[in-house]
Design an enzyme around this catalytic site. Structure first.
Site, PDB file in Angstrom:
ATOM      1  N   SER A 258       0.713  -1.054  -0.203  1.00  0.00           N
ATOM      2  CA  SER A 258      -0.048   0.164  -0.067  1.00  0.00           C
ATOM      3  C   SER A 258       0.844   1.318   0.000  1.00  0.00           C
ATOM      4  CB  SER A 258      -0.825   0.056   1.237  1.00  0.00           C
ATOM      5  OG  SER A 258      -2.242   0.611   0.993  1.00  0.00           O
TER       6      SER A 258
ATOM      7  N   LYS B 200     -22.446  16.751   8.748  1.00  0.00           N
ATOM      8  CA  LYS B 200     -21.367  17.249   9.853  1.00  0.00           C
ATOM      9  C   LYS B 200     -21.114  16.039  10.388  1.00  0.00           C
ATOM     10  CE  LYS B 200     -18.910  20.106  11.680  1.00  0.00           C
ATOM     11  NZ  LYS B 200     -17.712  20.712  11.026  1.00  0.00           N
TER      12      LYS B 200
END
Length: 322
Positions: A132, A184
């Protein structure tokens, strides 16, 4: 025995109280970097730099001291090498499962800028794991060499965050949130994500994955069929990675040094150097320690390794994460 225990207690007390600031009992990486020659006598230099552990811009926390972040450790060495026109090649010894998206990208950019500024050749030698983000930072290399038992690949992104809403229900506790917009609280651990929020997260993941995949296409010549397998984010053995085109060759660290000399057009007996804060007796290419001198094992525990990965978006292969 009593005298030894008393001495250890006194030295530890001094360090904790800060009563002797000049005594470097627990080194933290604040000493200047020193050039250490590992082998060779030639005019030119090959620099060996370790990228070891989870890639992060956060300092490493120990029980009694902190040491610089991996990004700071590597970038400071690249900066120093860029000022030495005798450094003609860089060998990156990569042993990392990756890290955060941003930290991996910063380190990638530091390596690219070093190449552009110096014209030096960059060779990666992968150790146990270069997956990765560990593969992401390897991409600028002129040659990628995997150890015969390396695991690499995992070309993808993962979003990590805790989810404890089920536990909260079981213990009869709730968390009330007041917010200015409906998204949010996206990723909030105490409630499930809405379908809209899941879509937003998936879109962000796709953006980061597209960037990673785009860099693989930019730096590596790989067939479309091979890319399909690579972009499933699977890991590969060293032999599988070579077959897929992720790495150029298999070999050991001395082989990487030899390749670096060849690509840079310098003598095979060129100096092989590293930069460290402390000198180590009988130092070798395989010494990954860069900041801390030897001290008792208990003192050198890195508290960061005891914690799960930080919540957020990561180029990280989790089975190997520290």
């Amino acid at each position: 025995m009593k005298k030894i225990l008393l001495t250890i207690f006194i030295l530890t007390s001094i360090a904790l109280c800060g009563c002797q600031p000049k005594m470097n009992i627990f080194p933290d990486g604040t000493d200047p970097l020193l050039e250490k020659k590992l082998q060779g006598e030639g005019e030119h230099k090959v620099l060996v730099v370790s990228i070891d552990g989870t890639i992060s811009d956060e300092s490493k926390r120990g029980l009694l001291s902190n040491s610089p972040s991996l990004i700071q450790e590597v970038s400071s060495r690249l900066k120093l090498a860029a000022e030495d026109d005798k450094v003609k090649a860089l060998v990156l010894k990569v042993n990392s499962p990756g890290g955060s998206v941003t930290a991996s990208d910063i380190l990638y950019n530091e390596i690219v800028r070093f190449k552009e500024k110096t014209g030096a050749k960059v060779i990666v030698n992968m150790m146990d794991v270069a997956a990765s983000g560990g593969y992401y930072v390897s991409l600028p290399a002129d040659h990628i060499m995997a150890h015969p038992t390396t695991l690499t690949g995992s070309v993808g992104v993962i979003f990590i965050r805790p989810k404890v809403e089920g536990l909260m229900e079981k213990i009869g506790v709730s968390v009330e949130v007041s917010k200015s917009g409906r998204n949010k609280d996206m990723g909030f651990p105490f409630k499930p994500d809405t379908p809209e929020q899941k879509k937003i997260i998936d879109d962000i993941i796709k953006d980061y994955a597209d960037r990673f995949q785009g860099l693989v296409k930019k730096h590596r010549s790989i067939s479309e069929d091979q890319l399909k397998a690579i972009f499933t984010a699977q890991v590969f053995s060293a032999q599988g990675a070579k077959k897929a085109g992720l790495v150029d060759s298999l070999g050991y660290l001395p082989d990487a040094v030899k390749t670096a000399c060849k690509l840079a057009g310098i003598d095979e007996n060129s100096q092989v150097i590293t930069y460290k804060h402390k000198s180590y007796p009988n130092d070798t290419l395989y010494n990954s320690a860069s900041s801390q001198a030897f001290s008792p094992a208990l003192i050198n525990i890195d508290a960061g390794n005891l914690m799960p990965p930080k919540a957020g978006f990561h180029y990280l292969w989790l089975p190997a994460a520290e």
